[in-house]
Design an enzyme around this catalytic site. Structure first.
Site, PDB file in Angstrom:
ATOM      1  CE  LYS A   1     126.961 -42.754  11.627  1.00  0.00           C
ATOM      2  NZ  LYS A   1     126.476 -42.205  11.561  1.00  0.00           N
TER       3      LYS A   1
ATOM      4  CD  GLU B   1     125.819 -51.212  26.098  1.00  0.00           C
ATOM      5  OE1 GLU B   1     124.533 -51.623  25.969  1.00  0.00           O
ATOM      6  OE2 GLU B   1     126.756 -51.359  26.453  1.00  0.00           O
TER       7      GLU B   1
ATOM      8  CB  CYS C   1     120.098 -49.663  24.955  1.00  0.00           C
ATOM      9  SG  CYS C   1     121.194 -48.307  25.625  1.00  0.00           S
TER      10      CYS C   1
ATOM     11  CD  GLU D   1     116.214 -52.053  21.673  1.00  0.00           C
ATOM     12  OE1 GLU D   1     117.066 -52.168  20.793  1.00  0.00           O
ATOM     13  OE2 GLU D   1     116.968 -51.564  23.189  1.00  0.00           O
TER      14      GLU D   1
HETATM   15  C1  UN1 Z   1     121.567 -45.583  26.891  1.00  0.00           C
HETATM   16  O1  UN1 Z   1     120.470 -45.936  26.757  1.00  0.00           O
HETATM   17  O2  UN1 Z   1     122.335 -45.864  25.582  1.00  0.00           O
HETATM   18  O3  UN1 Z   1     120.822 -45.971  32.620  1.00  0.00           O
HETATM   19  C2  UN1 Z   1     121.978 -44.952  27.677  1.00  0.00           C
HETATM   20  C3  UN1 Z   1     121.006 -45.003  32.078  1.00  0.00           C
HETATM   21  C4  UN1 Z   1     121.352 -44.255  31.497  1.00  0.00           C
HETATM   22  C5  UN1 Z   1     122.380 -44.264  29.966  1.00  0.00           C
HETATM   23  C6  UN1 Z   1     121.773 -44.700  28.703  1.00  0.00           C
HETATM   24  N1  UN1 Z   1     122.441 -43.660  31.854  1.00  0.00           N
HETATM   25  O4  UN1 Z   1     119.701 -44.604  31.438  1.00  0.00           O
END
Ligand code: UN1
Length: 496
Positions: free
Chosen positions: A176, A251, A285, A386
């Site tokens: 999805k 995650e 993230c 966040e």
């Molecule tokens: C994310 O922000 O969900 O390390 C992943 C990083 C990228 C992946 C980010 N390679 O910033």
């Protein structure tokens, strides 16, 4: 079918939602640019996709893993050939600047080549039996049909992190995509289909979390769920899945700190802070959302950072000279605005930015200025929650130990960075920072696919993607082969 109308992929067929409903995918840099219409699916479409995946599993699991991997190698090559087109599509639907969109596609290419190698490993173990003439080993088995729920901020990379290890492990998938960025998942899956992936092995069902996401999580034939998104939604996903004891890999959020010590190379730390905080418009993230400054360099660093943030060029990511693209939608702009208000309301000082941009061309999309708030203390909400936008908080501290203590004083634990020339402190930080990722003299963003990716505390539930994803997408079988030709009773017949 009109050119920009997309359908679900179920059992190798492109099908509209059974309800006939669709939703629009819009360009966040220009809302009048409609990227496409996508099916607004429901539980009935999920049920069909799961049934197709279940049927495909009966044969896919028997394809030798090195053969499954060959499809991934081919998909990697196809992605490489189409990299520019897919990057342009991504910038158009998600907003990140072209250089970064190319990086996102590159991450999927890297993942394809890395995980394809697993087709000739998928190692199990052999171990001695306690009985004579008995052989013992463990082998990896596929989990079955897996559900993948993917975010909009890495619209191709993250779907590849989940689907490629799942496929090489012998699972079939229902994915999805995030409703803001379904096209990049289509492009990824198209590469797999063109590489020879059999029908039903990978299925796409588009639609919202409450209609498609929940149906996936609750479907009894879905054997595991891999989710990337907010901690709030992740918690609900885990609770729903728990009713059926379904394994879930989560995650989620981050509030990642870059710590700058007095002895750091300041220019390097500035480059890292700008890239970590405002790259991808702060929508990673792993984004740097707190910069912890040791008192000796705090004033100079702050002044230079503000100067440089003000100069960043904001605009449509398709323009190669642009450094900061739009935020993905109005909701994200509202969150950024809200946190600037919360921060100043709690006594922090707005040093630059702080507003949505609405004049001229900016008015067509959802743009927010790179924003720095200073005078932040560790208890303020801007230091703990966040934002997922181009908003970074500056916090000052006296000693190295205090810096680490502030970095750890939050509920998240994804990424972290320390800038220093002091080797002893670097290693102490590697040991003491409560985060799944620590960078020394590099920004909090930039993970590579062949290392573990994930975090501690409310960032995750203990699983890792990247190098460890195969652990989630396979299950263990213990195998005993007795070649003694007699009954041997474990724990009894070998007793003294
Ligand atoms: C994310 O922000 O969900 O390390 C992943 C990083 C990228 C992946 C980010 N390679 O910033």
């Amino acid at each position: 079918m009109p050119q920009n109308e997309y359908r679900n992929l179920i059992g190798g067929q492109w099908l509209p939602a059974q309800s006939g409903k669709t939703f629009s995918n819009v360009n966040p840099a220009d809302h009048s640019d409609i990227v496409g219409q996508f099916p607004a699916s429901g539980p009935e479409d999920v049920a069909d996709a799961v049934a197709a995946a279940k049927k495909a599993f009966t044969t896919w699991r028997l394809v030798p893993a090195p053969k499954r991997a060959e499809i991934l190698y081919r998909a990697g090559r196809i992605l490489q050939e189409r990299k520019e087109q897919y990057a342009q599509d991504m910038t158009r639907e998600m907003g990140k600047v072209l250089a970064e969109a190319r990086g996102d596609v590159q991450e999927a290419i890297d993942e394809a080549y890395y995980v394809a190698g697993e087709g000739r490993r998928l190692f199990g173990k052999t171990t001695p039996s306690e009985l004579q003439n008995k052989f013992a080993m463990s082998v990896r088995m596929p989990v079955g049909v897996v559900g993948l729920i993917t975010p909009w901020n890495f619209p191709m990379a993250i779907p590849s992190w989940k689907s490629f290890p799942a496929l090489v492990g012998g699972n079939t998938c229902v994915i999805k995509p995030a409703t803001d960025t379904p096209l990049s998942v289509y492009n990824l899956v198209q590469a797999l289909v063109d590489a020879g992936l059999p029908p039903g092995v990978m299925n796409i069902v588009c639609g919202g979390g409450s209609s498609v996401g929940n149906a996936l999580v609750e479907h009894p034939d879905i054997r595991a769920i891999s989710f990337t998104g907010s901690s709030e939604v992740g918690s609900r996903v885990a609770q729903r899945a728990a009713a059926n004891f379904k394994p879930v890999s989560l995650e989620m959020g981050g509030k990642n700190a870059q710590i700058v010590l007095d002895d750091a190379n300041l220019e390097l730390a500035l480059d890292g802070a700008l890239w970590g905080a405002f790259g991808t418009t702060g929508q990673r993230c792993t984004a740097t959302s707190r910069i912890l400054l040791q008192k000796g360099i705090a004033a100079e660093f702050t002044q230079k950072l503000v100067e440089r943030a003000r100069k960043l060029k904001i605009g449509n990511g398709l323009d190669e000279s642009v450094e900061v693209g739009p935020q993905v939608n109005h909701g994200q702009i509202e969150t950024s605005k809200k946190y600037v208000e919360i921060a100043t309301g709690e006594g922090a000082k707005l040093l630059c930015g702080g507003h949505a941009l609405t004049d001229g061309e900016f008015g067509k999309g959802t743009f927010f200025e790179p924003t720095i708030v200073g005078g932040v203390t560790k208890c303020m909400r801007i230091a703990r929650e966040e934002v997922f936008g181009p908003v970074v908080a500056l916090i000052e501290f006296d000693t190295f130990e205090q810096g680490i203590e502030i970095a750890n004083s939050i509920d998240f634990g994804l990424s972290s960075a320390l800038y220093t020339k002091d080797l002893n402190r670097a290693f102490a930080a590697i040991r003491d920072l409560e985060a799944g990722i620590t960078y020394i003299n590099a920004p909090t963003i930039g993970a590579e696919v062949h290392l573990p990716f994930g975090g501690v505390k409310q960032t995750g539930n203990g699983h890792r993607e990247g190098s460890e994803a195969i652990e989630f997408f396979t299950t263990w079988k213990a195998v005993y082969v007795d070649y003694s030709d007699k009954l041997q009773r474990a724990q009894i017949d070998n007793a003294e």
